[in-house]
Scaffold this motif. Sequence first.
Motif, PDB file in Angstrom:
ATOM      1  N   VAL A  87     -13.767  95.446   0.397  1.00 52.76           N
ATOM      2  CA  VAL A  87     -15.035  96.129   0.111  1.00 52.76           C
ATOM      3  C   VAL A  87     -16.063  95.798   1.186  1.00 52.76           C
ATOM      4  O   VAL A  87     -15.946  94.808   1.899  1.00 52.76           O
ATOM      5  CB  VAL A  87     -15.588  95.726  -1.278  1.00 52.76           C
ATOM      6  CG1 VAL A  87     -14.638  96.135  -2.386  1.00 52.76           C
ATOM      7  CG2 VAL A  87     -15.844  94.228  -1.349  1.00 52.76           C
ATOM      8  N   TYR A  88     -17.100  96.630   1.271  1.00 52.77           N
ATOM      9  CA  TYR A  88     -18.191  96.410   2.216  1.00 52.77           C
ATOM     10  C   TYR A  88     -19.414  95.916   1.469  1.00 52.77           C
ATOM     11  O   TYR A  88     -19.860  96.553   0.512  1.00 52.77           O
ATOM     12  CB  TYR A  88     -18.519  97.722   2.937  1.00 52.77           C
ATOM     13  CG  TYR A  88     -19.534  97.570   4.042  1.00 52.77           C
ATOM     14  CD1 TYR A  88     -19.147  97.069   5.278  1.00 52.77           C
ATOM     15  CD2 TYR A  88     -20.857  97.922   3.858  1.00 52.77           C
ATOM     16  CE1 TYR A  88     -20.062  96.927   6.307  1.00 52.77           C
ATOM     17  CE2 TYR A  88     -21.783  97.784   4.874  1.00 52.77           C
ATOM     18  CZ  TYR A  88     -21.382  97.290   6.097  1.00 52.77           C
ATOM     19  OH  TYR A  88     -22.290  97.155   7.111  1.00 52.77           O
ATOM     20  N   ARG A  89     -19.926  94.757   1.890  1.00 52.20           N
ATOM     21  CA  ARG A  89     -21.127  94.186   1.272  1.00 52.20           C
ATOM     22  C   ARG A  89     -21.943  93.450   2.316  1.00 52.20           C
ATOM     23  O   ARG A  89     -21.402  92.656   3.084  1.00 52.20           O
ATOM     24  CB  ARG A  89     -20.758  93.184   0.178  1.00 52.20           C
ATOM     25  CG  ARG A  89     -20.367  93.831  -1.096  1.00 52.20           C
ATOM     26  CD  ARG A  89     -20.497  92.852  -2.268  1.00 52.20           C
ATOM     27  NE  ARG A  89     -19.648  93.380  -3.301  1.00 52.20           N
ATOM     28  CZ  ARG A  89     -18.483  92.866  -3.663  1.00 52.20           C
ATOM     29  NH1 ARG A  89     -18.053  91.765  -3.132  1.00 52.20           N
ATOM     30  NH2 ARG A  89     -17.764  93.441  -4.591  1.00 52.20           N
ATOM     31  N   GLU A  90     -23.237  93.706   2.285  1.00 53.73           N
ATOM     32  CA  GLU A  90     -24.188  92.964   3.114  1.00 53.73           C
ATOM     33  C   GLU A  90     -23.771  92.898   4.587  1.00 53.73           C
ATOM     34  O   GLU A  90     -23.826  91.844   5.224  1.00 53.73           O
ATOM     35  CB  GLU A  90     -24.399  91.569   2.540  1.00 53.73           C
ATOM     36  CG  GLU A  90     -24.939  91.594   1.119  1.00 53.73           C
ATOM     37  CD  GLU A  90     -25.034  90.220   0.488  1.00 53.73           C
ATOM     38  OE1 GLU A  90     -24.799  89.203   1.179  1.00 53.73           O
ATOM     39  OE2 GLU A  90     -25.332  90.167  -0.710  1.00 53.73           O
ATOM     40  N   HIS A 132     -11.582 100.166  -0.068  1.00 51.05           N
ATOM     41  CA  HIS A 132     -12.730 100.983  -0.438  1.00 51.05           C
ATOM     42  C   HIS A 132     -13.437 101.487   0.818  1.00 51.05           C
ATOM     43  O   HIS A 132     -13.366 100.857   1.878  1.00 51.05           O
ATOM     44  CB  HIS A 132     -13.721 100.151  -1.265  1.00 51.05           C
ATOM     45  CG  HIS A 132     -13.160  99.678  -2.560  1.00 51.05           C
ATOM     46  ND1 HIS A 132     -13.376 100.321  -3.750  1.00 51.05           N
ATOM     47  CD2 HIS A 132     -12.360  98.612  -2.855  1.00 51.05           C
ATOM     48  CE1 HIS A 132     -12.757  99.678  -4.719  1.00 51.05           C
ATOM     49  NE2 HIS A 132     -12.132  98.628  -4.206  1.00 51.05           N
ATOM     50  N   SER A 133     -14.153 102.591   0.680  1.00 51.02           N
ATOM     51  CA  SER A 133     -14.989 103.095   1.763  1.00 51.02           C
ATOM     52  C   SER A 133     -16.277 102.286   1.808  1.00 51.02           C
ATOM     53  O   SER A 133     -16.556 101.491   0.898  1.00 51.02           O
ATOM     54  CB  SER A 133     -15.312 104.572   1.541  1.00 51.02           C
ATOM     55  OG  SER A 133     -16.168 104.711   0.422  1.00 51.02           O
ATOM     56  N   ILE A 134     -17.095 102.537   2.810  1.00 47.21           N
ATOM     57  CA  ILE A 134     -18.363 101.825   2.932  1.00 47.21           C
ATOM     58  C   ILE A 134     -19.278 102.107   1.739  1.00 47.21           C
ATOM     59  O   ILE A 134     -20.081 101.284   1.344  1.00 47.21           O
ATOM     60  CB  ILE A 134     -19.050 102.147   4.277  1.00 47.21           C
ATOM     61  CG1 ILE A 134     -20.055 101.062   4.625  1.00 47.21           C
ATOM     62  CG2 ILE A 134     -19.644 103.537   4.279  1.00 47.21           C
ATOM     63  CD1 ILE A 134     -20.507 101.096   6.073  1.00 47.21           C
ATOM     64  N   SER A 135     -19.087 103.288   1.096  1.00 43.90           N
ATOM     65  CA  SER A 135     -19.901 103.648  -0.076  1.00 43.90           C
ATOM     66  C   SER A 135     -19.314 103.122  -1.385  1.00 43.90           C
ATOM     67  O   SER A 135     -19.915 103.277  -2.440  1.00 43.90           O
ATOM     68  CB  SER A 135     -20.067 105.161  -0.156  1.00 43.90           C
ATOM     69  OG  SER A 135     -18.811 105.774  -0.384  1.00 43.90           O
ATOM     70  N   GLY A 136     -18.123 102.510  -1.318  1.00 43.05           N
ATOM     71  CA  GLY A 136     -17.522 101.915  -2.505  1.00 43.05           C
ATOM     72  C   GLY A 136     -16.396 102.710  -3.143  1.00 43.05           C
ATOM     73  O   GLY A 136     -15.737 102.225  -4.062  1.00 43.05           O
ATOM     74  N   GLU A 137     -16.146 103.943  -2.664  1.00 39.43           N
ATOM     75  CA  GLU A 137     -15.064 104.758  -3.226  1.00 39.43           C
ATOM     76  C   GLU A 137     -13.707 104.184  -2.847  1.00 39.43           C
ATOM     77  O   GLU A 137     -13.531 103.656  -1.756  1.00 39.43           O
ATOM     78  CB  GLU A 137     -15.152 106.187  -2.704  1.00 39.43           C
ATOM     79  CG  GLU A 137     -16.394 106.926  -3.120  1.00 39.43           C
ATOM     80  CD  GLU A 137     -16.471 108.297  -2.481  1.00 39.43           C
ATOM     81  OE1 GLU A 137     -15.418 108.840  -2.075  1.00 39.43           O
ATOM     82  OE2 GLU A 137     -17.586 108.817  -2.367  1.00 39.43           O
ATOM     83  N   VAL A 138     -12.729 104.304  -3.757  1.00 37.69           N
ATOM     84  CA  VAL A 138     -11.370 103.862  -3.461  1.00 37.69           C
ATOM     85  C   VAL A 138     -10.757 104.817  -2.449  1.00 37.69           C
ATOM     86  O   VAL A 138     -10.767 106.035  -2.641  1.00 37.69           O
ATOM     87  CB  VAL A 138     -10.506 103.808  -4.751  1.00 37.69           C
ATOM     88  CG1 VAL A 138      -9.055 103.530  -4.414  1.00 37.69           C
ATOM     89  CG2 VAL A 138     -11.049 102.750  -5.702  1.00 37.69           C
ATOM     90  N   MET A 169     -12.617  86.015  -0.451  1.00 40.81           N
ATOM     91  CA  MET A 169     -11.568  85.186   0.144  1.00 40.81           C
ATOM     92  C   MET A 169     -11.731  85.140   1.661  1.00 40.81           C
ATOM     93  O   MET A 169     -11.599  84.085   2.258  1.00 40.81           O
ATOM     94  CB  MET A 169     -10.192  85.743  -0.207  1.00 40.81           C
ATOM     95  CG  MET A 169      -9.878  85.712  -1.678  1.00 40.81           C
ATOM     96  SD  MET A 169      -8.302  86.479  -2.049  1.00 40.81           S
ATOM     97  CE  MET A 169      -7.172  85.362  -1.256  1.00 40.81           C
ATOM     98  N   THR A 170     -11.976  86.307   2.262  1.00 40.55           N
ATOM     99  CA  THR A 170     -12.169  86.388   3.708  1.00 40.55           C
ATOM    100  C   THR A 170     -13.282  87.389   4.010  1.00 40.55           C
ATOM    101  O   THR A 170     -13.523  88.313   3.233  1.00 40.55           O
ATOM    102  CB  THR A 170     -10.888  86.831   4.441  1.00 40.55           C
ATOM    103  OG1 THR A 170     -10.487  88.118   3.974  1.00 40.55           O
ATOM    104  CG2 THR A 170      -9.755  85.839   4.241  1.00 40.55           C
ATOM    105  N   LYS A 171     -13.940  87.193   5.159  1.00 41.29           N
ATOM    106  CA  LYS A 171     -14.998  88.102   5.607  1.00 41.29           C
ATOM    107  C   LYS A 171     -14.672  88.535   7.024  1.00 41.29           C
ATOM    108  O   LYS A 171     -14.200  87.728   7.830  1.00 41.29           O
ATOM    109  CB  LYS A 171     -16.350  87.400   5.574  1.00 41.29           C
ATOM    110  CG  LYS A 171     -16.775  87.017   4.179  1.00 41.29           C
ATOM    111  CD  LYS A 171     -18.104  86.289   4.186  1.00 41.29           C
ATOM    112  CE  LYS A 171     -18.485  85.895   2.762  1.00 41.29           C
ATOM    113  NZ  LYS A 171     -19.779  85.199   2.731  1.00 41.29           N
ATOM    114  N   HIS A 172     -14.955  89.823   7.327  1.00 40.86           N
ATOM    115  CA  HIS A 172     -14.595  90.388   8.622  1.00 40.86           C
ATOM    116  C   HIS A 172     -15.689  91.303   9.146  1.00 40.86           C
ATOM    117  O   HIS A 172     -16.408  91.924   8.374  1.00 40.86           O
ATOM    118  CB  HIS A 172     -13.290  91.187   8.501  1.00 40.86           C
ATOM    119  CG  HIS A 172     -12.170  90.386   7.925  1.00 40.86           C
ATOM    120  ND1 HIS A 172     -11.338  89.610   8.702  1.00 40.86           N
ATOM    121  CD2 HIS A 172     -11.765  90.207   6.651  1.00 40.86           C
ATOM    122  CE1 HIS A 172     -10.453  89.010   7.917  1.00 40.86           C
ATOM    123  NE2 HIS A 172     -10.699  89.351   6.669  1.00 40.86           N
TER     124      HIS A 172
END
Length: 71
Positions: A9-12, A52-58, A25-28
């Motif tokens: 997922v994309y966050r912050e 997930h996409s940047i907007s959160g969609e699977v 678990m991991t950040k990239h």
Amino acid sequence: MAHGWLHTVYREGQWINEIEGGGPMTKHESRSEAIESGRDTARLLGTVHVTHSISGEVRDTRGFGPVAIKR
């Protein structure tokens, strides 16, 4: 086997791999790097990897090991 599915997922401003019910678990920096790492980890844990996409969609769901994908 893992306790839950692994999600990319994309966050912050970062792409994160995390197990359902757990923390990151991991950040990239890049999505492709996170997906590669997530698939490798899901394969090792014998669970499902959900990207997930940047907007959160699977965007994609892949099962590794003796898991059934239920929707």
